[in-house]
Structures are given as structure tokens and as C-alpha cells.
Design a protein around this motif. Sequence first.
Motif, PDB file in Angstrom:
ATOM      1  N   GLY A  63      -6.548  -1.724   3.080  1.00  0.00           N
ATOM      2  CA  GLY A  63      -5.274  -1.027   2.943  1.00  0.00           C
ATOM      3  C   GLY A  63      -5.123   0.157   3.878  1.00  0.00           C
ATOM      4  O   GLY A  63      -4.141   0.897   3.827  1.00  0.00           O
ATOM      5  N   ASN A  90       0.834  -1.200   0.000  1.00  0.00           N
ATOM      6  CA  ASN A  90       0.000   0.000   0.000  1.00  0.00           C
ATOM      7  C   ASN A  90       0.861   1.239   0.000  1.00  0.00           C
ATOM      8  O   ASN A  90       1.967   1.234   0.544  1.00  0.00           O
ATOM      9  CB  ASN A  90      -0.895   0.031   1.249  1.00  0.00           C
ATOM     10  CG  ASN A  90      -1.985  -1.014   1.204  1.00  0.00           C
ATOM     11  OD1 ASN A  90      -2.850  -0.979   0.343  1.00  0.00           O
ATOM     12  ND2 ASN A  90      -1.915  -1.955   2.120  1.00  0.00           N
ATOM     13  N   PRO A 128      -5.107   4.822   2.404  1.00  0.00           N
ATOM     14  CA  PRO A 128      -4.140   4.580   1.326  1.00  0.00           C
ATOM     15  C   PRO A 128      -4.305   5.637   0.235  1.00  0.00           C
ATOM     16  O   PRO A 128      -5.385   6.192   0.045  1.00  0.00           O
ATOM     17  CB  PRO A 128      -4.520   3.181   0.819  1.00  0.00           C
ATOM     18  CG  PRO A 128      -5.919   2.949   1.259  1.00  0.00           C
ATOM     19  CD  PRO A 128      -6.155   3.788   2.463  1.00  0.00           C
TER      20      PRO A 128
END
Lengths: 277, 192
Positions: free
Chosen positions: A248, A220, A272
Motif C-alpha cells: 500500500g 489505501n 499508508p
Amino acid sequence: MPLSTQSQGDAEQYVLVASLDNARNLSNILKAITFKDHAIFSATPNGLKVTVEDSKCLQANAFIQAEIFQEFTIRDDSVGFQVNLTVLLDCLNIFGGSTVPGVSTALRMCYKGYGYPLTLFLEEGGVVTVCKINTQEPEEPVDFEFCSTNVTNKVILLSESLKEAFSELDMTSEVLQITMSPSQPYFRLSTFGNSGNAHYDYPKDSDMMELFRCTKTQTNRYKMSLLKPSTKALALSCKVSVRTDSRGFLSLQYLVRNDDGQICFVEYFCCPDEEEQ
Amino acid sequence: MWCELSQANFSDEYQMEGGGRVPRTTRSAWSINRVVTHDVPVDVIPRRLWNEFKEPSMPDFDVSIYLPPLKTLKNIVDRMKNLSNFLVMEANLSGEMNLKIETDLVSVTTHFKDLGNPPWGDEASQEGGPSQSRDPEAMAQARVDIRKLQQFLMGQQVNPSKAMCNIVHERVVHLILLHEDVSLQYFIPAVA
């Protein structure tokens, strides 16, 4: 006047009273989350939580449990307000933040409720300073919906191992990429800057790796500008837990020991970066 | 700012050279191994203009008080400067001094106690009578530019033997540092 008798007569009118023999036990941990002017204070009988947010993508929380305070009295189940954090820090450090051993600033923090300022009584060496800081209605902090049941990967590292990496991070890189995997490279930090790419690998059996629980390979990317402030929390901490969930989202939890050796936590949540793999 | 230096303390030899170019005073100091010479450019003021340069007279102050330790004062004023451009200094004849700032965001007051008042504080007024009946608790105050106070406090590297402050209510803050034979007086006018 001694702080302890300060508000005997008006103890009734405060919804929150919190006292510390050493104001640094509050100011130091607040420095770890000071990247924006405003902070949301939320007090419950368990203690104090201070939240700072950036653009709904990053959230930092500092937790100071009630036991850390010499006195922590709360009249309602929950008390909340918003205050200018840089002003608060200037007030907490009004005597200059001396590091002379044995000399500390005592603090009594009082709040009467909605519409009232946050009142600080600070004392050092017989000199008393009273600060009244205006408060605002607290904004609702973002709920990142990060729950432990949804965590795919988790590691706990000794902070000293990450401090070097974070201090050397290539700031020309727009993102910090974190790779976590049950197989090589296990835990990797990557940057992509003007001078090239850099990778910091932490093997799962390293001395610095206290816990390694990765179930699935995940990579990520997070905006460097959002994560950079977390370096302050890292600097104060002795251990850090790094977790990612199935979306993520990143959770960084820092274990911080204060001047008296007591434990407090600082936590960063980060979304992310959108243009992902 | 007005500073008086006693010539005798600073050099064994003190020369003035006129000469038509920029006048200089030369101080020389001797020690066992070396001679150090400082050339300090000066403007020589003709005697006829000496009247224009008088030591500022001690104003008729309302309160005179010893200052708290300058290091403590400096730490606090430095932090207050982050919060406001102006600060109110107030003091009374009971040895109490307060520093106050107030803005839209915050108000901060620092209270100093048991500072002591110089003995001649009671004879402040030349007229004699009125000041002796001054209420010892009554505060004289003046609002000043914090940067000017900071400038004064930067000089605290010299550890003065005495540091005191005279306040003329809402007019001027007069700060005095005494160290051996050197006296430093600093006048800060009050602002509205």
C-alpha cells in the motif's frame, strides 16, 4: 569577475562544481519539494538528487541529471551534504526571480567537502552575488524499499486532469483515499470532510489516462497533510505516474519540463495511514 | 526623513486658513473639466520654533557614490531581509558598492561595479586636503537595519533622475533621491 574564470585557480579544491546559465532550472524544481527546512543533497556523476523528508512517512526527491547543467564536475563517486533549503532558495532567487524574457541569473555552485559551506556564485546583469551557506552532515534518507517488481497498480495521467482535483481537495478530510482497480471505478480519489464525501473518478479509457496497468483492487488512505505538498510538484509537471505496491505504499512520479524544455523528475513516496481497512 | 517640495510646482492656488480650528492648506488644481481639491491637515509651527526644524546638514561623508538601479537594489534587499535583520553597506571612490549580510546560517555579498561617483565626492571634507588623498579602493561601510533600507526603497515607484548614497564610515548612510524639483534625503544611522 566572470563566473567562468572565478575558480580557475582553485578548481582543484572543489569536490563538486555545478553551473547553470539559468538558475531557475534548479530553483523551480526545488520549490516542488520545499515543505521542510532541510534538504539532503546527494551528487554522483549522474547528477544531483535532493531529498526532503517528513516524519519518516513521506519523502520527496528531485532529480536533476548532469546533462541539465552547463558544467557538472564531481571529484568523488558520491558527494553528500545537508543544507537549509529555504535559505538556499532565497539565495538562488537573490535577484528577485525576474520573469523578463532574456534575463536570467547564472549560477555556479561549488562545494569543497565535509565541513565547508556550499558556495553559490550568482550573476545577473553584471552584478555578482556570492553566498556561503553552512552545511551539515547529511542524514541517511529512509529507504522505502519501493521496487518496481512489487508494484501492483500503476497509472500514468496527464497532470492537467489531476491539477483541478488537487486544487479542490477537501482539506477538512484527514486522509486522501486512493482506489485503483482493474474494474470500476478504475482510479478514484476520495475525501471525507466536514461537508461530506467527495470522489474524483478517472475512467481507464479517458483521454487523460496515458497508461493503465492495474492488476488488483486496492484502496489505501494517506494522511492529507503529508500529501498536500505534492501539489507543488503536480503544478510544475506535465505527467504523473501513480503506483502502489503490495504494502500500500504510494509512489508519485512527476515529469517536469524546465525553462529550456529539458526533463527532470520529482518523486514522492508516502506510507499508508495506519488505521486502514 | 527630510523632503523639500517647491510650492510653485504643486498648485496654482495655495491657501492657509487659520481660523481657530485645525489649520488646513487647500490645494486646488484646475483642468478643463474638473477641479480637484485636497485638504491636507497641517500643524502650523510658530516662527519662534523654526530653528528647531532645520534641514539636516550634509554630513562630512567619506564616500559618495551613485546607487545602482533602485529596482535591482530593492529585489536584493527584499531577499536579504529573509535571511538577516542587518546589512552592511560599503562603497569606495572607484564606483564599487557591496551589500553584505552574515548570520550563523549564511553569508551573502552582492558586488556592484562601475556605479560612478558624483564629482563633489572628492571635495567631501570641508577641510579640503585629507579626502583628496583617500585611497580610491578603500571602502567606507556602515551596518544598518534592513527594514530601514527597505522603507527607503519602497519609494522607488518615483523614478528618480538621480539616486546617490553618502557613507560616513560606521556612522551613517545618507541616501538622496532627486526628481525634477523634489529632493528626498534619508539618513540611516549605523548600528554596532
